[in-house]
Write an enzyme that holds these catalytic residues in place. Sequence first.
Site, PDB file in Angstrom:
ATOM      1  N   HIS A  81       0.779  -1.022   0.106  1.00 28.25           N
ATOM      2  CA  HIS A  81      -0.018  -0.026  -0.048  1.00 28.25           C
ATOM      3  C   HIS A  81       0.799   1.214   0.066  1.00 28.25           C
ATOM      4  O   HIS A  81       1.695   1.139   0.579  1.00 28.25           O
ATOM      5  CB  HIS A  81      -1.065   0.102   1.155  1.00 28.25           C
ATOM      6  CG  HIS A  81      -2.239   0.893   1.071  1.00 28.25           C
ATOM      7  ND1 HIS A  81      -1.698   2.258   1.296  1.00 28.25           N
ATOM      8  CD2 HIS A  81      -3.577   0.966   0.941  1.00 28.25           C
ATOM      9  CE1 HIS A  81      -2.660   3.133   1.253  1.00 28.25           C
ATOM     10  NE2 HIS A  81      -3.818   2.119   1.030  1.00 28.25           N
ATOM     11  N   GLU A 153      -4.027   1.917  -7.179  1.00 28.01           N
ATOM     12  CA  GLU A 153      -4.124   3.082  -6.281  1.00 28.01           C
ATOM     13  C   GLU A 153      -3.502   4.301  -6.799  1.00 28.01           C
ATOM     14  O   GLU A 153      -2.319   4.514  -6.435  1.00 28.01           O
ATOM     15  CB  GLU A 153      -4.060   2.826  -4.980  1.00 28.01           C
ATOM     16  CG  GLU A 153      -5.075   1.560  -4.490  1.00 28.01           C
ATOM     17  CD  GLU A 153      -4.826   1.867  -3.144  1.00 28.01           C
ATOM     18  OE1 GLU A 153      -6.071   1.853  -2.246  1.00 28.01           O
ATOM     19  OE2 GLU A 153      -3.788   1.790  -2.395  1.00 28.01           O
TER      20      GLU A 153
END
Length: 237
Positions: A81, A153
């Site tokens: 992430h 993302e």
Amino acid sequence: GGRELAGQMMDALQPVLVFAAAEVVICPPFTLLQHLWELTEGSPVSLGAQNVYHQNSGAFTGEVSPPMLLEWGLKWCIVGHSERRSLCGETDDLVRQKAASLLQHDIQPIICVGETLEQREAGKHEDVVTRQLRHALTGLNADDQRLCVIAYEPIWAIGTGKTASPDQANKMHGLIRRELVELSSERIASEVRILYGGSVNAANAKDLLGQPEIDGALVGGASLKIHEFPSITAAAG
């Protein structure tokens, strides 16, 4: 508190799950795993982790290993992430090690890739994403590559309220799909699920998930909102 919110969210999801075709995975903080395991037992909702350490055992105080995740029956785990890359200094090589370690224990990694606003404005966004993808999948055999889920993302859209347009997101997903063909094969590339993450909410979920290359969503802040997450789940189905 987290336990109360988890209970309310599961109650809100139940009627949606009856009709939605989407596969739902919740990745809570480690401290909520026990409670959510009890809440989701016997339901179609699966549990995953937000992070993992790449070693099975050793003197790594405070870390959680893949065998520990298996003790909870977890089959999913987010790796790479952007917040862990930027705040914790996680490198592309470490992300690859984490993914490989998870796969050795039959846990499917959700591998996050994405560019900063500066990289996009400089026209480097495609190079950044393909580099991250190549590093993450290097050395994995075809069967392991097929088990990976890729989450695109754009960092500039995470928690900012800004969202990549459906066309921007779909184009990047298409690029990732083509890169998967080069890294593996047409068959594997068609089977790998590519999720979009970055300020996904109930208002934009249908447009984003309606794009041909977008297979699902990695939902952040909206997953904590009782009236948002069930609506996103319904849109995915």
